[in-house]
Design a protein around this motif. Sequence first.
Motif, PDB file in Angstrom:
ATOM      1  N   TYR A   1      80.389  48.987  78.563  1.00  0.00           N
ATOM      2  CA  TYR A   1      79.808  47.731  79.061  1.00  0.00           C
ATOM      3  C   TYR A   1      79.452  47.887  80.534  1.00  0.00           C
ATOM      4  O   TYR A   1      80.275  48.276  81.354  1.00  0.00           O
TER       5      TYR A   1
ATOM      6  N   GLN B   1      76.708  45.536  82.864  1.00  0.00           N
ATOM      7  CA  GLN B   1      75.613  44.573  82.910  1.00  0.00           C
ATOM      8  C   GLN B   1      74.456  45.069  83.768  1.00  0.00           C
ATOM      9  O   GLN B   1      73.281  44.881  83.423  1.00  0.00           O
TER      10      GLN B   1
ATOM     11  N   THR C   1      75.065  45.527  77.402  1.00  0.00           N
ATOM     12  CA  THR C   1      75.815  44.287  77.175  1.00  0.00           C
ATOM     13  C   THR C   1      76.025  43.975  75.696  1.00  0.00           C
ATOM     14  O   THR C   1      76.634  42.959  75.378  1.00  0.00           O
TER      15      THR C   1
END
Length: 521
Positions: free
Chosen positions: A348, A350, A355
Amino acid sequence: MFKMKKIAYYVVAMLFLSSCDDELDITNPNQETTATYWTTEAQAFAGVTAVYNALTTDGTYQRTFPSFTDSRGDDMYGDSPAVYLELGGQFTLPTNAGETQWIWRDHYMVIFRANQVIQNVGNLGTDVLSEEAKQRIIGQAYFLRGLAYYNLAITYKQVPVITTPPADQNDYYPATATEEVLWNQVFSDLRDAEQRLPINYDAVVGPDRGQKGRATKGAAAGLLGKAYLYRKMYTEAEAQFAKFFTGPLQGVYSLVPNYRDNFTSTNENNAESLFEVQFSATGGSVGNWTGEPTANWRQFNALPVAYGMQGKAWSDFQPTQWIFNEYRQERTVDNQVDPRLPATILYYNQAEGNTTAYGVAWPDNIREQIYIRKYTMEGQGVPFETPETGGNNYRVLRFADILLMYAETLNELNRTAEAYPYIQQVRSRAKLPDLATVKPNLSKEQMRDQIAHERALEFAIEGQRIQDIIRWGWLYDPAKLAMLKEHDDDFNTWTPGNEYLPIPQSELDNNANLLPNSANK
């Protein structure tokens, strides 16, 4: 595509037949025997197909062999409630663990079937099979047997070498061969295969015409070079790899533009692939875990469920933080992250647009975790309601490996400056800057470390790292061993000799001629 989903199942059943006491020899009129089977062209082609079929079982490339090879490297570790999956990577696997038995069992299944093809197809006359087709079939059997012995050598160090079908019960208890005999068999099989195999099957005459996935001259030449390199036979290895750049294999292979195309179920058997094991997500309802296939057998790759993210699969293994960080050492020429990182690891971030996972938003509770993406089918729209969904072929040998092995060989032969362009081909695909500019005039020793770094990034989670670590002697170099322990806690429990898997205890119990190896402690 050469998927072998509908192989001649009766062929495989016949290949398992072995002699019994005379009073138990009862002929089933509905089942072929070795005495009646090998008589037609179709049977010869079906026989070699059965050898390929043995590569899709749990102990070969379906799950256990790749995962236990990966987990012993510093790029992946076991994280499973199944304790043996962790112990394998920690170099403490017990001799009675099922996994070491499965790898042994299924690789000898490949060898057993290949031996039958080599012997029986070799006895067929030209009235049954053309000489060209015969040599092509036998060449494939030699390649597959050489591959099986190569895998056994790097996994167990010393094993029996069997080159003919058992004639009687006296052949049921083969003795352990020396390392020299074992590796010479690997070399011999792959040389024989290279001599007999075509560059491709586009123009051959026979039912295999146009089929992808069969062993080729390039596959045999490349694996032979890899075997020479493993044994530090640099002159011989250089001659093999040179064939891809100035010899008969020049221009046959190339890097595909998108690195991730090497690990998805699309674009299989592409220009970069020298050899890959053919899997399918469709077919029967019975898993191909091992043994004789039936009409309902399904040839799925189990790595997606073994490697897949927590909550979507079993997540038996995870990448190390070290390999994740290694990808971030160098930015691309357009100031981006190395594209091999998101192709290899699911994480993960962003800012980098990572995402989602498996088509949904990344779960909040595991955003700090990293998972394996390579070979997991993530991002390919494949659901995980059942584990048997992996149709992704397993790539055994890629042209990128030829490039980096050739560079390594040149460096070891004191031709360090010549190694740069072969390394740069791999780096350029990842959009990394020119190595000759950012690190010019590397010494031989410096280039060794650079190649180790390049190989770690290019081949993470591909069963390569532990092979490299062993052949480079890092486990017996105190400084390198300390470095490995920093990379992966699993190396804290390594002890000399345990870089190999132990010989299965059941085999030692049943065969008095079999010797334990350095891991049988």
